[in-house]
Design a protein around this motif. Structure first.
Motif, PDB file in Angstrom:
ATOM      1  N   LEU A   1     -11.855  -7.407  14.502  1.00  0.00           N
ATOM      2  CA  LEU A   1     -10.417  -7.134  14.570  1.00  0.00           C
ATOM      3  C   LEU A   1     -10.127  -5.691  14.164  1.00  0.00           C
ATOM      4  O   LEU A   1      -9.411  -4.965  14.855  1.00  0.00           O
ATOM      5  CB  LEU A   1      -9.664  -8.104  13.651  1.00  0.00           C
ATOM      6  N   GLU A   2     -10.713  -5.273  13.058  1.00  0.00           N
ATOM      7  CA  GLU A   2     -10.463  -3.918  12.581  1.00  0.00           C
ATOM      8  C   GLU A   2     -11.067  -2.871  13.521  1.00  0.00           C
ATOM      9  O   GLU A   2     -10.448  -1.843  13.802  1.00  0.00           O
ATOM     10  CB  GLU A   2     -11.019  -3.748  11.162  1.00  0.00           C
ATOM     11  N   GLU A   3     -12.237  -3.152  14.044  1.00  0.00           N
ATOM     12  CA  GLU A   3     -12.899  -2.219  14.952  1.00  0.00           C
ATOM     13  C   GLU A   3     -12.131  -2.056  16.265  1.00  0.00           C
ATOM     14  O   GLU A   3     -11.927  -0.944  16.753  1.00  0.00           O
ATOM     15  CB  GLU A   3     -14.322  -2.721  15.246  1.00  0.00           C
ATOM     16  N   MET A   4     -11.692  -3.165  16.846  1.00  0.00           N
ATOM     17  CA  MET A   4     -11.052  -3.137  18.163  1.00  0.00           C
ATOM     18  C   MET A   4      -9.556  -2.846  18.112  1.00  0.00           C
ATOM     19  O   MET A   4      -9.011  -2.209  19.010  1.00  0.00           O
ATOM     20  CB  MET A   4     -11.235  -4.489  18.868  1.00  0.00           C
ATOM     21  N   TRP A   5      -8.882  -3.364  17.100  1.00  0.00           N
ATOM     22  CA  TRP A   5      -7.417  -3.373  17.079  1.00  0.00           C
ATOM     23  C   TRP A   5      -6.851  -2.481  15.984  1.00  0.00           C
ATOM     24  O   TRP A   5      -5.654  -2.242  15.948  1.00  0.00           O
ATOM     25  CB  TRP A   5      -6.963  -4.824  16.932  1.00  0.00           C
ATOM     26  N   GLY A   6      -7.718  -2.047  15.037  1.00  0.00           N
ATOM     27  CA  GLY A   6      -7.281  -1.129  13.990  1.00  0.00           C
ATOM     28  C   GLY A   6      -6.403  -1.746  12.922  1.00  0.00           C
ATOM     29  O   GLY A   6      -5.675  -1.024  12.237  1.00  0.00           O
ATOM     30  N   VAL A   7      -6.453  -3.080  12.788  1.00  0.00           N
ATOM     31  CA  VAL A   7      -5.660  -3.757  11.760  1.00  0.00           C
ATOM     32  C   VAL A   7      -6.539  -4.745  11.012  1.00  0.00           C
ATOM     33  O   VAL A   7      -7.609  -5.117  11.469  1.00  0.00           O
ATOM     34  CB  VAL A   7      -4.432  -4.506  12.350  1.00  0.00           C
ATOM     35  N   ARG A   8      -6.047  -5.167   9.858  1.00  0.00           N
ATOM     36  CA  ARG A   8      -6.752  -6.152   9.041  1.00  0.00           C
ATOM     37  C   ARG A   8      -6.103  -7.521   9.194  1.00  0.00           C
ATOM     38  O   ARG A   8      -4.940  -7.613   9.582  1.00  0.00           O
ATOM     39  CB  ARG A   8      -6.699  -5.730   7.574  1.00  0.00           C
ATOM     40  N   PRO A   9      -6.845  -8.577   8.876  1.00  0.00           N
ATOM     41  CA  PRO A   9      -6.218  -9.903   8.881  1.00  0.00           C
ATOM     42  C   PRO A   9      -4.958  -9.871   8.020  1.00  0.00           C
ATOM     43  O   PRO A   9      -4.919  -9.212   6.990  1.00  0.00           O
ATOM     44  CB  PRO A   9      -7.295 -10.804   8.273  1.00  0.00           C
ATOM     45  N   GLY A  10      -3.932 -10.569   8.461  1.00  0.00           N
ATOM     46  CA  GLY A  10      -2.647 -10.547   7.758  1.00  0.00           C
ATOM     47  C   GLY A  10      -1.691  -9.524   8.334  1.00  0.00           C
ATOM     48  O   GLY A  10      -0.499  -9.559   8.057  1.00  0.00           O
ATOM     49  N   ALA A  11      -2.213  -8.602   9.140  1.00  0.00           N
ATOM     50  CA  ALA A  11      -1.369  -7.585   9.773  1.00  0.00           C
ATOM     51  C   ALA A  11      -1.568  -7.588  11.289  1.00  0.00           C
ATOM     52  O   ALA A  11      -1.254  -6.616  11.961  1.00  0.00           O
ATOM     53  CB  ALA A  11      -1.682  -6.204   9.196  1.00  0.00           C
ATOM     54  N   VAL A  12      -2.090  -8.677  11.835  1.00  0.00           N
ATOM     55  CA  VAL A  12      -2.362  -8.755  13.276  1.00  0.00           C
ATOM     56  C   VAL A  12      -1.044  -8.666  14.044  1.00  0.00           C
ATOM     57  O   VAL A  12      -0.066  -9.317  13.691  1.00  0.00           O
ATOM     58  CB  VAL A  12      -3.133 -10.043  13.620  1.00  0.00           C
ATOM     59  N   THR A  13      -1.051  -7.855  15.082  1.00  0.00           N
ATOM     60  CA  THR A  13       0.179  -7.498  15.784  1.00  0.00           C
ATOM     61  C   THR A  13      -0.150  -6.990  17.181  1.00  0.00           C
ATOM     62  O   THR A  13      -1.207  -6.387  17.375  1.00  0.00           O
ATOM     63  CB  THR A  13       0.912  -6.388  14.998  1.00  0.00           C
TER      64      THR A  13
END
Length: 170
Positions: A91-103
């Protein structure tokens, strides 16, 4: 380096998208959001980062009350076999966010277009939708049509389908 919330807000403004951002304590779950969001108008959402058996990545974006059948959702989104949740690292690698901030705003960090964004049809009936602007200490609201405008500007043509069903409580 992932995009900052400030850069995201500036990007939205550059697209002519009106967005309103509210600061708040960190929110990690839909339950946290309900308890702390106050009177932020519009549809509130949940976002599920999943992958199929071939490694194709999807972001499922639904109303917070919607229930999705993860054993059958692959049939609606064109996935190869059942989906499972993507790891926090992916998630962090592909989308640049951490769990809890998925958007869906994470699309700004996915220049290669590796994540397919799937929007729930029922959620898109809201005139205004709210998402974390890459961090879970803020909520940004914008018109649902502007969400599509943003996604297209980042190279992510969204798939809009009936993903879930509203819960009995909704």
């Amino acid at each position: 380096m992932p995009t900052s919330p400030e850069d995201l807000i500036a990007y939205l403004a550059g697209l002519g998208i009106e967005a309103e951002t509210v600061d708040h304590p960190p929110l990690h779950t839909v339950e946290d959001s309900r308890a702390l969001r106050g009177d932020i108008p519009g549809g509130h959402t949940k976002n599920l980062f999943v992958k199929d058996k071939k490694g194709q990545l999807f972001l499922l974006v639904l109303g917070e009350e919607a229930i999705v059948d993860l054993k059958r959702v692959h049939e609606k989104i064109g996935a190869q076999g059942r989906v499972s949740f993507g790891s926090a690292e992916l998630l962090e690698e592909m989308w640049g966010v951490r769990p809890g901030a998925v958007t869906p705003f994470g699309a700004i960090n996915d220049e290669a277009g590796k994540v397919r964004v799937v929007l729930d049809e029922a959620m898109m009936r809201h005139q205004r939708l709210n998402f974390h602007p890459l961090v879970n200490t803020r909520t940004t609201g914008l018109a649902s049509a502007d969400l599509i405008k943003f996604l297209r500007a980042t190279g992510h043509e969204p798939l809009v389908v009936a993903l879930g069903q509203e819960s009995a409580a909704g």
